[in-house]
Design a protein around this motif. Structure first.
Motif, PDB file in Angstrom:
ATOM      1  N   GLY A 292      -2.123  -3.172 -14.791  1.00 58.40           N
ATOM      2  CA  GLY A 292      -1.249  -2.118 -14.299  1.00 58.40           C
ATOM      3  C   GLY A 292      -1.992  -0.817 -14.044  1.00 58.40           C
ATOM      4  N   ALA A 293      -2.882  -0.453 -14.969  1.00 62.76           N
ATOM      5  CA  ALA A 293      -3.688   0.757 -14.775  1.00 62.76           C
ATOM      6  C   ALA A 293      -4.601   0.597 -13.558  1.00 62.76           C
ATOM      7  CB  ALA A 293      -4.516   1.040 -16.025  1.00 62.76           C
ATOM      8  N   MET A 294      -5.126  -0.609 -13.366  1.00 62.60           N
ATOM      9  CA  MET A 294      -5.985  -0.888 -12.208  1.00 62.60           C
ATOM     10  C   MET A 294      -5.186  -0.778 -10.907  1.00 62.60           C
ATOM     11  SD  MET A 294      -6.678  -3.519  -9.832  1.00 62.60           S
ATOM     12  CE  MET A 294      -6.038  -4.994 -10.640  1.00 62.60           C
ATOM     13  N   PHE A 295      -3.950  -1.314 -10.901  1.00 62.24           N
ATOM     14  CA  PHE A 295      -3.090  -1.191  -9.720  1.00 62.24           C
ATOM     15  C   PHE A 295      -2.872   0.278  -9.360  1.00 62.24           C
ATOM     16  CE2 PHE A 295      -0.642  -5.484 -10.186  1.00 62.24           C
ATOM     17  CZ  PHE A 295      -1.636  -6.125  -9.448  1.00 62.24           C
ATOM     18  N   MET A 296      -2.583   1.085 -10.389  1.00 57.47           N
ATOM     19  CA  MET A 296      -2.316   2.499 -10.152  1.00 57.47           C
ATOM     20  C   MET A 296      -3.548   3.205  -9.585  1.00 57.47           C
ATOM     21  SD  MET A 296      -0.872   5.346 -12.850  1.00 57.47           S
ATOM     22  CE  MET A 296       0.795   4.696 -12.877  1.00 57.47           C
ATOM     23  N   ALA A 297      -4.717   2.912 -10.157  1.00 57.29           N
ATOM     24  CA  ALA A 297      -5.958   3.522  -9.671  1.00 57.29           C
ATOM     25  C   ALA A 297      -6.241   3.105  -8.234  1.00 57.29           C
ATOM     26  CB  ALA A 297      -7.116   3.121 -10.582  1.00 57.29           C
ATOM     27  N   GLY A 298      -6.030   1.823  -7.936  1.00 54.28           N
ATOM     28  CA  GLY A 298      -6.270   1.337  -6.580  1.00 54.28           C
ATOM     29  C   GLY A 298      -5.355   1.978  -5.558  1.00 54.28           C
ATOM     30  N   LEU A 299      -4.098   2.215  -5.952  1.00 58.30           N
ATOM     31  CA  LEU A 299      -3.154   2.884  -5.061  1.00 58.30           C
ATOM     32  C   LEU A 299      -3.563   4.337  -4.855  1.00 58.30           C
ATOM     33  CD1 LEU A 299      -0.446   2.174  -3.578  1.00 58.30           C
ATOM     34  CD2 LEU A 299       0.712   3.270  -5.500  1.00 58.30           C
ATOM     35  N   ASN A 300      -3.982   4.996  -5.946  1.00 59.96           N
ATOM     36  CA  ASN A 300      -4.417   6.390  -5.838  1.00 59.96           C
ATOM     37  C   ASN A 300      -5.663   6.549  -4.970  1.00 59.96           C
ATOM     38  OD1 ASN A 300      -2.334   7.260  -7.490  1.00 59.96           O
ATOM     39  ND2 ASN A 300      -3.562   7.300  -9.349  1.00 59.96           N
ATOM     40  N   CYS A 301      -6.524   5.524  -4.992  1.00 60.04           N
ATOM     41  CA  CYS A 301      -7.786   5.589  -4.230  1.00 60.04           C
ATOM     42  C   CYS A 301      -7.655   5.097  -2.799  1.00 60.04           C
ATOM     43  CB  CYS A 301      -8.859   4.752  -4.932  1.00 60.04           C
ATOM     44  SG  CYS A 301      -9.506   5.520  -6.414  1.00 60.04           S
ATOM     45  N   GLY A 302      -6.492   4.569  -2.443  1.00 60.87           N
ATOM     46  CA  GLY A 302      -6.302   4.099  -1.082  1.00 60.87           C
ATOM     47  C   GLY A 302      -6.724   2.665  -0.836  1.00 60.87           C
ATOM     48  N   ILE A 303      -7.067   1.927  -1.907  1.00 59.99           N
ATOM     49  CA  ILE A 303      -7.368   0.499  -1.735  1.00 59.99           C
ATOM     50  C   ILE A 303      -6.100  -0.219  -1.284  1.00 59.99           C
ATOM     51  CG2 ILE A 303      -8.106  -1.611  -2.927  1.00 59.99           C
ATOM     52  CD1 ILE A 303      -9.759   0.200  -4.792  1.00 59.99           C
ATOM     53  N   TRP A 304      -4.965   0.175  -1.883  1.00 60.54           N
ATOM     54  CA  TRP A 304      -3.659  -0.271  -1.411  1.00 60.54           C
ATOM     55  C   TRP A 304      -2.859   0.957  -1.011  1.00 60.54           C
ATOM     56  CZ3 TRP A 304      -5.244  -2.209  -6.380  1.00 60.54           C
ATOM     57  CH2 TRP A 304      -5.809  -3.485  -6.317  1.00 60.54           C
ATOM     58  N   ASN A 305      -1.922   0.756  -0.096  1.00 61.43           N
ATOM     59  CA  ASN A 305      -1.154   1.890   0.431  1.00 61.43           C
ATOM     60  C   ASN A 305       0.280   1.935  -0.078  1.00 61.43           C
ATOM     61  OD1 ASN A 305      -3.310   2.865   2.112  1.00 61.43           O
ATOM     62  ND2 ASN A 305      -2.887   1.161   3.509  1.00 61.43           N
ATOM     63  N   THR A 306       0.809   0.794  -0.507  1.00 57.56           N
ATOM     64  CA  THR A 306       2.196   0.744  -0.963  1.00 57.56           C
ATOM     65  C   THR A 306       2.310  -0.129  -2.212  1.00 57.56           C
ATOM     66  OG1 THR A 306       2.787  -1.233   0.314  1.00 57.56           O
ATOM     67  CG2 THR A 306       2.992   0.904   1.436  1.00 57.56           C
ATOM     68  N   LYS A 307       3.366   0.095  -2.988  1.00 54.21           N
ATOM     69  CA  LYS A 307       3.620  -0.739  -4.166  1.00 54.21           C
ATOM     70  C   LYS A 307       4.035  -2.151  -3.741  1.00 54.21           C
ATOM     71  CE  LYS A 307       6.503   2.011  -6.422  1.00 54.21           C
ATOM     72  NZ  LYS A 307       6.557   3.278  -5.642  1.00 54.21           N
TER      73      LYS A 307
ATOM     74  N   GLN B 159       2.594  -3.991  -1.625  1.00 55.56           N
ATOM     75  CA  GLN B 159       1.372  -4.806  -1.605  1.00 55.56           C
ATOM     76  C   GLN B 159       1.029  -5.326  -3.000  1.00 55.56           C
ATOM     77  OE1 GLN B 159      -0.801  -1.526   0.532  1.00 55.56           O
ATOM     78  NE2 GLN B 159      -1.778  -3.233   1.594  1.00 55.56           N
ATOM     79  N   LEU B 160       1.300  -4.511  -4.020  1.00 50.98           N
ATOM     80  CA  LEU B 160       0.995  -4.920  -5.393  1.00 50.98           C
ATOM     81  C   LEU B 160       1.927  -6.042  -5.846  1.00 50.98           C
ATOM     82  CD1 LEU B 160       0.482  -1.396  -7.009  1.00 50.98           C
ATOM     83  CD2 LEU B 160      -1.224  -2.891  -5.944  1.00 50.98           C
ATOM     84  N   ILE B 161       3.188  -5.956  -5.465  1.00 55.05           N
ATOM     85  CA  ILE B 161       4.147  -7.007  -5.827  1.00 55.05           C
ATOM     86  C   ILE B 161       3.683  -8.353  -5.295  1.00 55.05           C
ATOM     87  CG2 ILE B 161       6.511  -7.816  -5.457  1.00 55.05           C
ATOM     88  CD1 ILE B 161       7.370  -4.858  -5.408  1.00 55.05           C
ATOM     89  N   ASP B 162       3.139  -8.341  -4.090  1.00 50.88           N
ATOM     90  CA  ASP B 162       2.662  -9.585  -3.483  1.00 50.88           C
ATOM     91  C   ASP B 162       1.431 -10.145  -4.207  1.00 50.88           C
ATOM     92  OD1 ASP B 162       4.671  -9.387  -1.594  1.00 50.88           O
ATOM     93  OD2 ASP B 162       3.401  -8.386  -0.114  1.00 50.88           O
ATOM     94  N   LEU B 163       0.715  -9.279  -4.943  1.00 47.72           N
ATOM     95  CA  LEU B 163      -0.500  -9.727  -5.636  1.00 47.72           C
ATOM     96  C   LEU B 163      -0.211 -10.330  -7.016  1.00 47.72           C
ATOM     97  CD1 LEU B 163      -2.892  -6.710  -4.879  1.00 47.72           C
ATOM     98  CD2 LEU B 163      -2.849  -8.944  -3.749  1.00 47.72           C
ATOM     99  N   ARG B 164       0.938  -9.977  -7.602  1.00 45.87           N
ATOM    100  CA  ARG B 164       1.251 -10.463  -8.953  1.00 45.87           C
ATOM    101  C   ARG B 164       1.625 -11.946  -8.903  1.00 45.87           C
ATOM    102  NH1 ARG B 164       6.003 -11.115 -11.949  1.00 45.87           N
ATOM    103  NH2 ARG B 164       5.653 -11.043 -14.215  1.00 45.87           N
ATOM    104  N   LYS B 165       1.048 -12.725  -9.794  1.00 44.57           N
ATOM    105  CA  LYS B 165       1.299 -14.154  -9.842  1.00 44.57           C
ATOM    106  C   LYS B 165       2.131 -14.520 -11.076  1.00 44.57           C
ATOM    107  CE  LYS B 165      -1.314 -14.653  -6.233  1.00 44.57           C
ATOM    108  NZ  LYS B 165      -0.699 -14.884  -4.912  1.00 44.57           N
ATOM    109  N   VAL B 166       3.082 -15.430 -10.887  1.00 41.60           N
ATOM    110  CA  VAL B 166       3.953 -15.874 -11.977  1.00 41.60           C
ATOM    111  C   VAL B 166       3.396 -17.168 -12.559  1.00 41.60           C
ATOM    112  CG1 VAL B 166       6.273 -16.664 -12.591  1.00 41.60           C
ATOM    113  CG2 VAL B 166       5.970 -14.805 -10.934  1.00 41.60           C
ATOM    114  N   GLU B 167       3.274 -17.204 -13.884  1.00 42.16           N
ATOM    115  CA  GLU B 167       2.747 -18.403 -14.553  1.00 42.16           C
ATOM    116  C   GLU B 167       3.854 -19.390 -14.904  1.00 42.16           C
ATOM    117  OE1 GLU B 167       2.016 -20.846 -17.972  1.00 42.16           O
ATOM    118  OE2 GLU B 167       2.647 -18.816 -18.438  1.00 42.16           O
ATOM    119  N   LYS B 168       5.019 -18.864 -15.394  1.00 42.01           N
ATOM    120  CA  LYS B 168       6.101 -19.766 -15.797  1.00 42.01           C
ATOM    121  C   LYS B 168       7.426 -19.022 -15.832  1.00 42.01           C
ATOM    122  CE  LYS B 168       7.070 -23.421 -19.171  1.00 42.01           C
ATOM    123  NZ  LYS B 168       6.542 -24.157 -20.361  1.00 42.01           N
TER     124      LYS B 168
END
Length: 540
Positions: free
Chosen positions: A475-490, A492-501
């Motif tokens: 989560g902290a990494m997601f926030m840093a990446g958004l702040n740095c412009g690696i991602w532009n919207t939240k 994009q982060l939702i699409d990256l999260r994977k569900v195990e069960k």
């Protein structure tokens, strides 16, 4: 920025018992991958019964060592890191001298009980009763949720308020230096930001700051007004010049000083552990709910842009606050939080007692029997928080018979952990009026399938566990990446999260387990005020 660009983000996660640094390789359209990891233990110090401390210099050395080891494990150089994200435990604090950088005392952790007597005295004091009565009167006429929250205010040991008040009354050198205005207070995030940006020059001019998610849980920060609460500062004689400037989570935190690791590293985010977990589970929408089951359990409900008041003991917090460039705040989210202090600690105790040889086998043992054979367990090593509110409750098994086997004890123990969380969930339903459709879980205890399935049965909604069980660092990494412009919207982060069960409610088991929970609540009544009764017996 090309979609194929790879960025390396180091996430420093300082927990209660563990320090971790994870190096992520992140791409705009690709799933972040952990390429390097390092761990170290946090050495807790117990100088007196109930006191729990951390030595700042030991912690500092461990932080630098862990970052270096993680970079080495990733086979990278310091210069290849794009940025650093910081996530920390909340409400553990120290005070230090603005001119010399020297601390006046060890970190006093959120688990510390030295101010317990002050907490009891203040909660029963005429002053606090009068304050609550005044807030209740104002709420009647204004219907302001801010005054509703004030009308049911209760001081608690995990908050900073009275532990800081205790320090301000008992530390002689600190009291002396307060006269010159050279004393600074800060939680772990604030102290780390001070030290990391200051480097090896203890007198270097560094801005004294703390991020809003760490400030909001201290007990003397007002989430409604988004400022240090003047009434609390006056009531507990806390001078405002002690306190850090409160900043949002996308603030320009500057850089790690080059004298520490050999080169500058941009600090792209600072966030508290529970808010980081919220981000790791991508709970960005109003009505999203997540439960972190670690040493304790924390239920967080995203209440959107509205700060709600609680009458059952949930706590209104600022979940995160982001700013768009140099413009105004563009994204603020509030939370309602409820907690149970004993979850993983109960599992550790059962392990030491020999109820199982490995926590992973406890779920299998619990499912090996159809029920607990009438055995119930009350998990109250640290008392019972909301909505029960009994710091003097005891722990124990009840209902043991000649037919009781070890599997029954284990099942009763695991059920009790799910029951405690289900109580918090019921509180959230009453407090928010929301209709929930899914609960996202994380934390080490969330790996237990029996607890997750029981929680789904009790709540009647789906429980979802992500691939990353401990999502704080992510989560902290997601926030840093958004702040740095690696991602532009939240999004994009939702699409990256994977569900195990996913765990769906079992209608056949739901009625049985709800009945079992009602029986467990009767057992809880038996264990309430246990230590008060015990003290009376000792006097006899």
């Amino acid at each position: 920025m090309e979609a194929t660009d790879q960025h390396f983000i180091a996430t420093l996660d300082v927990g209660t018992t563990t320090i971790r640094c994870i190096i992520y390789a992140a791409r705009i359209n690709g799933e972040p991958v952990s390429v390097g990891t390092a761990y170290d233990h946090v050495d807790l110090i117990y100088p007196f019964p109930g006191w729990v401390e951390i030595n700042p210099e030991t912690l500092w050395a461990s932080v630098l060592r862990t970052i270096r080891k993680a970079i080495e494990d990733a086979n990278l150089t310091i210069g290849q890191l794009n940025c650093l994200a910081i996530s920390t435990q909340r409400n553990s604090f120290t005070c230090w001298n603005r001119n010399t950088g020297q601390v006046y005392h060890n970190f006093i952790t959120w688990k510390d009980l030295r101010a317990d007597q002050l907490v009891k005295e203040w909660n029963s004091s005429f002053t606090l009763r009068l304050l609550k009565l005044g807030a209740s009167f104002l709420h009647f006429f204004t219907r302001s949720k801010r005054f509703l929250a004030g009308s049911v205010i209760k001081l608690m040991n995990p908050q900073v308020t009275l532990r800081l008040s205790w320090v301000l009354q008992n530390n002689a050198s600190l009291i002396e230096d307060m006269k010159d205005g050279t004393v600074l207070y800060g939680t772990i995030d604030s102290w780390l930001l001070y030290r990391l940006r200051q480097g090896n020059d203890p007198t270097g001019p560094v801005e004294h700051i703390s991020d809003v998610t760490n400030c909001t849980s201290t007990g003397f920060y007002d989430p409604f007004g988004q400022e240090w609460a003047g009434w609390a500062l006056n009531l507990f004689s806390i001078k405002k010049e002690l306190l850090p400037k409160v900043v949002d989570n996308s603030y320009d935190f500057g850089h790690v000083h080059e004298t520490l690791l050999g080169t500058k590293i941009k600090i792209a985010a600072s966030v508290s552990d529970q808010s980081a977990s919220l981000w790791g589970n991508c709970c960005f929408e109003r009505g999203d709910v997540k439960i972190t089951m670690g040493t304790g359990s924390f239920l967080n409900v995203n209440t959107g842009t509205q700060c709600l008041a609680s009458v059952h003991g949930l706590y209104p917090l600022i979940g995160y606050k982001l700013q768009g460039g140099t413009g105004p705040i563009t994204d603020i989210n509030y939370l309602m939080e409820g907690s149970s202090n004993d979850t993983g600690s109960i599992i550790e105790w059962a392990l030491k007692m020999g109820l199982f040889q490995d926590p992973a086998e406890s779920a299998t043992m619990a499912m090996a029997v159809p029920n607990s054979d009438g055995v119930l367990f009350v998990p109250a090593f640290s008392g019972l928080g909301p909505p029960i509110h009994d710091d003097t409750a005891g722990s124990g098994f009840i209902g043991i018979k000649p037919s009781t086997r070890k599997e029954h004890l284990v099942r009763a123990l695991l059920e009790s952990l799910a029951f405690r969380v289900a109580l918090l969930y019921d509180c959230a339903l009453k407090e928010t009026g929301f209709s929930f459709t899914i609960i996202k879980v994380d934390g080490g205890v969330s790996k237990n399938d029996f607890i997750c399935q029981t929680l789904a049965n009790l709540t009647g909604i789906e429980v979802e566990r992500g691939e990353v069980a401990d999502s704080t660092a992510m989560g902290a990494m997601f926030m840093a990446g958004l702040n740095c412009g690696i991602w532009n919207t939240k999004r994009q982060l939702i699409d990256l999260r994977k569900v195990e069960k996913k765990f769906s409610p079992d209608a056949n088991q739901r009625a049985k387990q709800l009945k079992q929970m009602r029986g467990w609540e009767r057992a809880v009544d038996r264990f309430k005020k246990w230590y008060i009764l015990d003290d009376i017996k000792k006097l006899d």
